[in-house]
Design a protein around this motif. Structure first.
Motif, PDB file in Angstrom:
ATOM      1  N   LYS A 199       6.302  72.065  28.220  1.00 36.82           N
ATOM      2  CA  LYS A 199       7.232  71.790  29.329  1.00 36.82           C
ATOM      3  C   LYS A 199       6.919  70.451  29.984  1.00 36.82           C
ATOM      4  O   LYS A 199       7.827  69.700  30.337  1.00 36.82           O
ATOM      5  CB  LYS A 199       7.175  72.913  30.364  1.00 36.82           C
ATOM      6  N   ILE A 200       5.639  70.162  30.128  1.00 35.28           N
ATOM      7  CA  ILE A 200       5.251  68.879  30.725  1.00 35.28           C
ATOM      8  C   ILE A 200       5.673  67.732  29.812  1.00 35.28           C
ATOM      9  O   ILE A 200       6.202  66.718  30.281  1.00 35.28           O
ATOM     10  CB  ILE A 200       3.727  68.838  30.992  1.00 35.28           C
ATOM     11  N   SER A 207       8.139  67.706  27.655  1.00 31.57           N
ATOM     12  CA  SER A 207       9.595  67.522  27.707  1.00 31.57           C
ATOM     13  C   SER A 207      10.018  66.880  29.026  1.00 31.57           C
ATOM     14  O   SER A 207      10.933  66.055  29.056  1.00 31.57           O
ATOM     15  CB  SER A 207      10.312  68.850  27.488  1.00 31.57           C
ATOM     16  N   LEU A 208       9.347  67.224  30.124  1.00 34.94           N
ATOM     17  CA  LEU A 208       9.640  66.604  31.419  1.00 34.94           C
ATOM     18  C   LEU A 208       9.322  65.115  31.387  1.00 34.94           C
ATOM     19  O   LEU A 208      10.124  64.289  31.851  1.00 34.94           O
ATOM     20  CB  LEU A 208       8.849  67.299  32.528  1.00 34.94           C
ATOM     21  N   LYS A 209       8.165  64.770  30.829  1.00 36.41           N
ATOM     22  CA  LYS A 209       7.775  63.354  30.735  1.00 36.41           C
ATOM     23  C   LYS A 209       8.728  62.584  29.815  1.00 36.41           C
ATOM     24  O   LYS A 209       9.065  61.431  30.094  1.00 36.41           O
ATOM     25  CB  LYS A 209       6.338  63.215  30.227  1.00 36.41           C
ATOM     26  N   ALA A 210       9.180  63.222  28.745  1.00 37.63           N
ATOM     27  CA  ALA A 210      10.136  62.570  27.847  1.00 37.63           C
ATOM     28  C   ALA A 210      11.461  62.330  28.569  1.00 37.63           C
ATOM     29  O   ALA A 210      12.097  61.275  28.402  1.00 37.63           O
ATOM     30  CB  ALA A 210      10.353  63.414  26.602  1.00 37.63           C
ATOM     31  N   LYS A 211      11.874  63.303  29.385  1.00 36.42           N
ATOM     32  CA  LYS A 211      13.115  63.137  30.155  1.00 36.42           C
ATOM     33  C   LYS A 211      12.960  62.002  31.167  1.00 36.42           C
ATOM     34  O   LYS A 211      13.873  61.190  31.333  1.00 36.42           O
ATOM     35  CB  LYS A 211      13.447  64.449  30.869  1.00 36.42           C
ATOM     36  N   GLU A 212      11.816  61.935  31.842  1.00 36.66           N
ATOM     37  CA  GLU A 212      11.564  60.841  32.787  1.00 36.66           C
ATOM     38  C   GLU A 212      11.591  59.494  32.073  1.00 36.66           C
ATOM     39  O   GLU A 212      12.109  58.511  32.604  1.00 36.66           O
ATOM     40  CB  GLU A 212      10.215  61.047  33.476  1.00 36.66           C
ATOM     41  N   LYS A 213      11.029  59.455  30.867  1.00 36.01           N
ATOM     42  CA  LYS A 213      11.034  58.210  30.089  1.00 36.01           C
ATOM     43  C   LYS A 213      12.458  57.805  29.738  1.00 36.01           C
ATOM     44  O   LYS A 213      12.826  56.629  29.844  1.00 36.01           O
ATOM     45  CB  LYS A 213      10.199  58.376  28.823  1.00 36.01           C
ATOM     46  N   LEU A 237       8.972  51.691  32.850  1.00 36.15           N
ATOM     47  CA  LEU A 237       9.298  52.251  31.541  1.00 36.15           C
ATOM     48  C   LEU A 237       8.063  52.285  30.651  1.00 36.15           C
ATOM     49  O   LEU A 237       7.811  53.286  29.971  1.00 36.15           O
ATOM     50  CB  LEU A 237      10.409  51.432  30.876  1.00 36.15           C
ATOM     51  N   MET A 238       7.293  51.222  30.651  1.00 39.84           N
ATOM     52  CA  MET A 238       6.078  51.190  29.836  1.00 39.84           C
ATOM     53  C   MET A 238       5.098  52.272  30.288  1.00 39.84           C
ATOM     54  O   MET A 238       4.460  52.925  29.452  1.00 39.84           O
ATOM     55  CB  MET A 238       5.441  49.800  29.899  1.00 39.84           C
ATOM     56  N   GLU A 239       4.981  52.466  31.595  1.00 41.33           N
ATOM     57  CA  GLU A 239       4.094  53.500  32.124  1.00 41.33           C
ATOM     58  C   GLU A 239       4.547  54.889  31.672  1.00 41.33           C
ATOM     59  O   GLU A 239       3.730  55.710  31.231  1.00 41.33           O
ATOM     60  CB  GLU A 239       4.080  53.422  33.654  1.00 41.33           C
ATOM     61  N   LYS A 240       5.846  55.149  31.762  1.00 41.50           N
ATOM     62  CA  LYS A 240       6.385  56.449  31.324  1.00 41.50           C
ATOM     63  C   LYS A 240       6.171  56.630  29.819  1.00 41.50           C
ATOM     64  O   LYS A 240       5.850  57.727  29.364  1.00 41.50           O
ATOM     65  CB  LYS A 240       7.877  56.564  31.638  1.00 41.50           C
ATOM     66  N   ASN A 241       6.360  55.571  29.067  1.00 42.45           N
ATOM     67  CA  ASN A 241       6.177  55.632  27.627  1.00 42.45           C
ATOM     68  C   ASN A 241       4.720  55.967  27.283  1.00 42.45           C
ATOM     69  O   ASN A 241       4.453  56.765  26.380  1.00 42.45           O
ATOM     70  CB  ASN A 241       6.585  54.307  26.987  1.00 42.45           C
ATOM     71  N   ILE A 242       3.787  55.371  28.012  1.00 40.73           N
ATOM     72  CA  ILE A 242       2.362  55.646  27.791  1.00 40.73           C
ATOM     73  C   ILE A 242       2.053  57.105  28.100  1.00 40.73           C
ATOM     74  O   ILE A 242       1.313  57.763  27.350  1.00 40.73           O
ATOM     75  CB  ILE A 242       1.495  54.691  28.641  1.00 40.73           C
ATOM     76  N   GLU A 243       2.628  57.639  29.186  1.00 42.64           N
ATOM     77  CA  GLU A 243       2.405  59.045  29.533  1.00 42.64           C
ATOM     78  C   GLU A 243       2.908  59.971  28.430  1.00 42.64           C
ATOM     79  O   GLU A 243       2.225  60.924  28.052  1.00 42.64           O
ATOM     80  CB  GLU A 243       3.107  59.392  30.848  1.00 42.64           C
ATOM     81  N   VAL A 244       4.090  59.682  27.904  1.00 46.12           N
ATOM     82  CA  VAL A 244       4.644  60.511  26.832  1.00 46.12           C
ATOM     83  C   VAL A 244       3.747  60.432  25.601  1.00 46.12           C
ATOM     84  O   VAL A 244       3.463  61.449  24.960  1.00 46.12           O
ATOM     85  CB  VAL A 244       6.091  60.081  26.499  1.00 46.12           C
ATOM     86  N   LYS A 245       3.285  59.223  25.271  1.00 49.27           N
ATOM     87  CA  LYS A 245       2.409  59.057  24.102  1.00 49.27           C
ATOM     88  C   LYS A 245       1.119  59.858  24.278  1.00 49.27           C
ATOM     89  O   LYS A 245       0.618  60.447  23.317  1.00 49.27           O
ATOM     90  CB  LYS A 245       2.068  57.583  23.886  1.00 49.27           C
ATOM     91  N   LYS A 246       0.574  59.879  25.497  1.00 50.35           N
ATOM     92  CA  LYS A 246      -0.651  60.644  25.752  1.00 50.35           C
ATOM     93  C   LYS A 246      -0.428  62.125  25.470  1.00 50.35           C
ATOM     94  O   LYS A 246      -1.252  62.757  24.795  1.00 50.35           O
ATOM     95  CB  LYS A 246      -1.098  60.476  27.203  1.00 50.35           C
TER      96      LYS A 246
END
Length: 148
Positions: free
Chosen positions: A9-10, A12-18, A101-110
């Motif tokens: 769920k986290i 998918s939430l981070k992917a949506k934020e990205k 956007l880069m920050e969100k992308n890094i979070e999703v990658k993590k």
């Protein structure tokens, strides 16, 4: 046993934020491009007007028309200054959104990396359990042969 990622769920939430950050970034890029194009057209108009005025000065130009051109050029310069500030603000906003956007992308990658590692660990545990069960079955078959 089926694999279940505990942070799905986290993720998918981070992917949506990205995705939302990507949309906002695209909008800011569009605004920047629009402002820059408008600034370019104003600069081009000013350049054309100045070259036209220089040509007309060589052939002779009434003072009233010179004043009119100077007033018009002054107004264009004020508009150019305004659009230069708009372009600078749009560029700063675009750079900020790009960083977001880069920050969100890094979070999703993590989280994707965590998911991959967790899945590999799950597969290793499943393989170990399968091997243990196979050993147990082999021991029981051997014991059954011994009994006969």
């Amino acid at each position: 046993m089926q694999y279940q990622f505990k942070f799905e769920k986290i993720l998918s939430l981070k992917a949506k934020e990205k995705d939302e950050a990507q949309t906002v970034y695209q909008e800011t890029v569009k605004r920047f491009e629009d402002a820059a194009e408008h600034l370019y057209s104003l600069l081009k108009k000013k350049e054309d007007l100045e070259s036209y005025q220089a040509e007309r000065l060589n052939t002779g130009l009434p003072i009233q028309e010179i004043r009119h051109h100077q007033h018009f050029v002054g107004n264009i310069e004020k508009t150019i200054d305004h659009y230069q500030k708009m372009v600078i603000n749009a560029r700063n906003h675009m750079n900020y959104q790009q960083a977001q956007l880069m920050e969100k992308n890094i979070e999703v990658k993590k989280y994707q990396r965590i998911k991959e590692n967790h899945h590999l660990q799950f597969l290793a545990e499943e393989k170990y359990e399968e091997g243990r069960l196979m050993d147990e079955i082999s021991i029981q078959q051997y014991m059954n042969r011994e009994v006969r």
